[in-house]
Design a protein around this motif. Structure first.
Motif, PDB file in Angstrom:
ATOM      1  N   TYR A  94      -7.518  23.732 -73.560  1.00  0.00           N
ATOM      2  CA  TYR A  94      -6.463  22.763 -73.241  1.00  0.00           C
ATOM      3  C   TYR A  94      -6.518  22.395 -71.756  1.00  0.00           C
ATOM      4  N   GLY A  95      -6.687  23.419 -70.917  1.00  0.00           N
ATOM      5  CA  GLY A  95      -6.806  23.173 -69.482  1.00  0.00           C
ATOM      6  C   GLY A  95      -8.006  22.312 -69.163  1.00  0.00           C
ATOM      7  N   ASN A  96      -9.088  22.486 -69.926  1.00  0.00           N
ATOM      8  CA  ASN A  96     -10.297  21.698 -69.716  1.00  0.00           C
ATOM      9  C   ASN A  96     -10.054  20.223 -70.008  1.00  0.00           C
ATOM     10  N   ILE A  97      -9.286  19.933 -71.052  1.00  0.00           N
ATOM     11  CA  ILE A  97      -8.966  18.537 -71.376  1.00  0.00           C
ATOM     12  C   ILE A  97      -8.150  17.906 -70.242  1.00  0.00           C
ATOM     13  N   LEU A  98      -7.176  18.641 -69.729  1.00  0.00           N
ATOM     14  CA  LEU A  98      -6.334  18.099 -68.652  1.00  0.00           C
ATOM     15  C   LEU A  98      -7.152  17.798 -67.400  1.00  0.00           C
ATOM     16  N   THR A  99      -8.121  18.648 -67.095  1.00  0.00           N
ATOM     17  CA  THR A  99      -8.914  18.435 -65.883  1.00  0.00           C
ATOM     18  C   THR A  99     -10.024  17.411 -66.090  1.00  0.00           C
ATOM     19  N   GLU A 100     -10.711  17.470 -67.224  1.00  0.00           N
ATOM     20  CA  GLU A 100     -11.835  16.569 -67.474  1.00  0.00           C
ATOM     21  C   GLU A 100     -11.389  15.114 -67.590  1.00  0.00           C
ATOM     22  N   THR A 101     -10.198  14.896 -68.099  1.00  0.00           N
ATOM     23  CA  THR A 101      -9.697  13.522 -68.231  1.00  0.00           C
ATOM     24  C   THR A 101      -9.162  12.974 -66.913  1.00  0.00           C
ATOM     25  N   GLY A 102      -9.053  13.856 -65.907  1.00  0.00           N
ATOM     26  CA  GLY A 102      -8.519  13.428 -64.615  1.00  0.00           C
ATOM     27  C   GLY A 102      -7.015  13.329 -64.588  1.00  0.00           C
ATOM     28  N   ALA A 103      -6.358  13.838 -65.615  1.00  0.00           N
ATOM     29  CA  ALA A 103      -4.899  13.708 -65.701  1.00  0.00           C
ATOM     30  C   ALA A 103      -4.194  14.479 -64.591  1.00  0.00           C
ATOM     31  N   VAL A 104      -4.692  15.685 -64.283  1.00  0.00           N
ATOM     32  CA  VAL A 104      -4.056  16.490 -63.239  1.00  0.00           C
ATOM     33  C   VAL A 104      -4.245  15.836 -61.879  1.00  0.00           C
ATOM     34  N   ASP A 105      -5.466  15.378 -61.604  1.00  0.00           N
ATOM     35  CA  ASP A 105      -5.728  14.705 -60.326  1.00  0.00           C
ATOM     36  C   ASP A 105      -4.832  13.483 -60.149  1.00  0.00           C
ATOM     37  N   ALA A 106      -4.676  12.724 -61.212  1.00  0.00           N
ATOM     38  CA  ALA A 106      -3.847  11.516 -61.143  1.00  0.00           C
ATOM     39  C   ALA A 106      -2.395  11.869 -60.855  1.00  0.00           C
ATOM     40  N   LEU A 107      -1.911  12.942 -61.477  1.00  0.00           N
ATOM     41  CA  LEU A 107      -0.527  13.361 -61.271  1.00  0.00           C
ATOM     42  C   LEU A 107      -0.297  13.759 -59.817  1.00  0.00           C
ATOM     43  N   VAL A 108      -1.232  14.514 -59.249  1.00  0.00           N
ATOM     44  CA  VAL A 108      -1.077  14.964 -57.867  1.00  0.00           C
ATOM     45  C   VAL A 108      -1.223  13.804 -56.888  1.00  0.00           C
ATOM     46  N   GLU A 109      -2.147  12.888 -57.164  1.00  0.00           N
ATOM     47  CA  GLU A 109      -2.325  11.727 -56.281  1.00  0.00           C
ATOM     48  C   GLU A 109      -1.061  10.880 -56.210  1.00  0.00           C
ATOM     49  N   VAL A 110      -0.448  10.666 -57.369  1.00  0.00           N
ATOM     50  CA  VAL A 110       0.777   9.869 -57.408  1.00  0.00           C
ATOM     51  C   VAL A 110       1.892  10.556 -56.632  1.00  0.00           C
ATOM     52  N   THR A 111       2.022  11.881 -56.851  1.00  0.00           N
ATOM     53  CA  THR A 111       3.112  12.606 -56.191  1.00  0.00           C
ATOM     54  C   THR A 111       2.888  12.696 -54.684  1.00  0.00           C
ATOM     55  N   SER A 112       1.604  12.848 -54.259  1.00  0.00           N
ATOM     56  CA  SER A 112       1.330  12.980 -52.823  1.00  0.00           C
ATOM     57  C   SER A 112       1.447  11.650 -52.093  1.00  0.00           C
ATOM     58  N   GLY A 113       1.305  10.565 -52.825  1.00  0.00           N
ATOM     59  CA  GLY A 113       1.322   9.250 -52.198  1.00  0.00           C
ATOM     60  C   GLY A 113       2.652   8.878 -51.574  1.00  0.00           C
ATOM     61  N   PHE A 114       3.769   9.393 -52.134  1.00  0.00           N
ATOM     62  CA  PHE A 114       5.080   8.995 -51.600  1.00  0.00           C
ATOM     63  C   PHE A 114       5.797  10.142 -50.890  1.00  0.00           C
ATOM     64  N   LEU A 115       5.086  11.240 -50.586  1.00  0.00           N
ATOM     65  CA  LEU A 115       5.765  12.389 -49.984  1.00  0.00           C
ATOM     66  C   LEU A 115       5.785  12.326 -48.463  1.00  0.00           C
ATOM     67  N   GLY A 116       4.804  11.637 -47.857  1.00  0.00           N
ATOM     68  CA  GLY A 116       4.767  11.580 -46.406  1.00  0.00           C
ATOM     69  C   GLY A 116       4.452  12.933 -45.810  1.00  0.00           C
ATOM     70  N   ASP A 117       5.130  13.311 -44.693  1.00  0.00           N
ATOM     71  CA  ASP A 117       4.889  14.597 -44.038  1.00  0.00           C
ATOM     72  C   ASP A 117       6.120  15.502 -44.097  1.00  0.00           C
ATOM     73  N   ASN A 118       6.980  15.261 -45.066  1.00  0.00           N
ATOM     74  CA  ASN A 118       8.191  16.082 -45.244  1.00  0.00           C
ATOM     75  C   ASN A 118       7.801  17.387 -45.940  1.00  0.00           C
ATOM     76  N   LYS A 119       7.646  18.470 -45.164  1.00  0.00           N
ATOM     77  CA  LYS A 119       7.150  19.734 -45.717  1.00  0.00           C
ATOM     78  C   LYS A 119       8.034  20.305 -46.837  1.00  0.00           C
ATOM     79  N   PRO A 120       9.343  20.379 -46.649  1.00  0.00           N
ATOM     80  CA  PRO A 120      10.176  20.912 -47.738  1.00  0.00           C
ATOM     81  C   PRO A 120      10.029  20.115 -49.031  1.00  0.00           C
ATOM     82  N   LEU A 121       9.966  18.779 -48.909  1.00  0.00           N
ATOM     83  CA  LEU A 121       9.817  17.933 -50.096  1.00  0.00           C
ATOM     84  C   LEU A 121       8.436  18.116 -50.716  1.00  0.00           C
ATOM     85  N   ILE A 122       7.396  18.184 -49.863  1.00  0.00           N
ATOM     86  CA  ILE A 122       6.030  18.371 -50.373  1.00  0.00           C
ATOM     87  C   ILE A 122       5.922  19.690 -51.125  1.00  0.00           C
TER      88      ILE A 122
END
Length: 437
Positions: free
Chosen positions: A303-331
């Protein structure tokens, strides 16, 4: 793409709460992720199967540890422990639960059998639990605490592997050099949250009397019942302890659970603590006891392999990191939230840390987190995947013992209580650690 992980884990969670078999639930979640990513059903299945090898080493080690635990039980040494607990702690519910937590802690460092001791130690105590009206959810919390807290905070035994994976993950992704001692220091704060959760479960949430409900857990689990007769400590038990110590030493020196388990098992036969002609039955019983859990972990790895191979995890982190800025507590908060979603679906702290490290390190370094703070975030995110996950050995193990008489439900009596009492404080304390370190 970024919603694939969320939807897939929701499918797993909902099906599990509806008491669908955990293997079926994981497969359904995996197929959901594959189909959402544009794969066909066949391609999704092939990706799932291809990834199952990721936990093959762990699955084999668990089966061998199961055989080792059965061999230990055959000598009668576990009966001595069970009889002692019954004699000393009958009528003392709180002390009983805390003693079980203590015994479970030993399984991670001193006697590296991990969850293999549970189906041997717990079933003989079930009638005593019922007569004491002890809430089995408290026992589940105690067992899960003992299976997790030691390796989270102590870099020895299984903890040496856990912290070694964190160190490797950070170094491989450019976070600089860090020692296992430093990662252990970073994980003391999140680990303290687990201590708080255990105390709340034992002294408040599950302190009241509770009648066990026959049939609450569905099908009875198979287990190995130790000899109920009184057993005196003898030479065979001393040799068993020598085999246990040797298994621990080999495991620490080699860093390999399979080598440690094989050492202990071979010595048990060489010392004739277990007759050689019992070899087939010992291994068969070990597979019967741990085989289901090992297979669940294999499927979870796929199951973990499907999540990583499809790029789903990377996409989730990219989206979340894009609007976080440099706010450490929020990040830190968002990263832990993402880690919780990802790891609770896979259910293996050891298996998800490399994935988490690859995603967290670049984001954390760009935001200026210290190496200790990064270690705390990675370790906490990994640990979150073990507590409360239907696919985790830290929840499957307690259920295998507590449901031996069909009176304990995996989801509602193990996963939900452990999620509440360990994931929530782990999240909070891990977040604080990331901010102050």
């Amino acid at each position: 793409m970024e919603w694939i992980v969320v939807v897939s884990v929701l499918v797993l969670t909902i099906l599990s709460l509806l008491r669908v078999n955990v293997i079926i639930a994981i497969i359904a979640a995996a197929l959901t992720a594959g189909l959402m990513a544009g794969l066909s059903v066949v391609e999704s299945i092939e990706t799932l199967v291809a990834g199952m090898g990721g936990q093959a080493n762990t699955a084999l080690s668990y089966i061998l540890l199961g055989a080792f635990a059965v061999a230990i039980s055959y000598t009668g040494i576990t009966s001595i422990l069970v009889n002692y607990l019954i004699r000393v702690l009958t009528g003392k519910k709180t002390m009983m639960v805390l003693a079980i937590a203590g015994v479970a802690c030993l399984s991670q460092n001193l006697v590296p059998v991990h969850i293999a001791f549970i189906p041997i130690l717990i079933p003989p105590l079930l009638k005593l639990f019922d007569s004491m009206k002890l809430d089995r959810r408290a026992v589940a919390a105690a067992l899960t605490f003992g299976l997790k807290a030691p390796y989270v905070m102590i870099p020895a035994g299984f903890g040496l592997i856990f912290h070694g994976i964190i160190v490797d993950g950070m170094e491989q992704n450019g976070a600089g050099s860090i020692t296992t001692g430093e990662t252990a220091l970073a994980m003391l704060i999140p680990g303290s949250g687990m201590i708080v959760g255990l105390l709340i479960a034992v002294f408040f949430t599950y302190r009241k009397d509770r009648e066990a409900v026959p049939g609450a857990g569905g099908t009875e689990a198979s287990f190995i019942s130790p000899n109920s007769e009184k057993v005196a400590f003898n030479k065979k038990h001393m040799l068993t302890i020598v085999a246990i110590v040797a298994a621990l030493v080999v495991q620490i020196v080699t860093g390999n659970l399979i080598a440690g388990a094989l050492t202990g098992l071979v010595l048990m036969f060489l010392f004739i603590a277990v007759p050689f002609n019992r070899g087939d039955s010992i291994v068969t019983e070990g597979i019967g006891m741990m085989g289901t859990i090992a297979f669940v972990m294999l499927v979870a790895s796929g199951y973990g392999n499907i999540l990583t191979e499809t790029g789903a995890v990377d996409a989730l982190v990219e989206v979340t990191s894009g609007f976080l800025g440099d706010n450490k507590p929020l990040i830190a908060f968002v990263l832990l939230l993402v880690g919780l979603v990802v790891t609770i679906g896979i259910g293996s702290s050891f298996g998800t840390i490399p994935i988490i490290a690859a995603l967290y390190v670049p984001i954390c370094m760009a935001a200026g987190f210290s190496p200790l703070a990064i270690a705390a975030l990675i370790g906490t995110a990994g640990a979150l995947g073990d507590a409360g996950s239907p696919a985790s050995d830290s929840t499957l193990g307690p259920t295998s013992g507590l449901n031996a008489d069909g009176k304990h439900n995996h989801i509602w009596d193990t996963c939900v209580p452990t999620f509440i009492h360990f994931n929530i404080p782990l999240f909070i304390f891990g977040w604080v650690a990331a901010i102050i370190l």
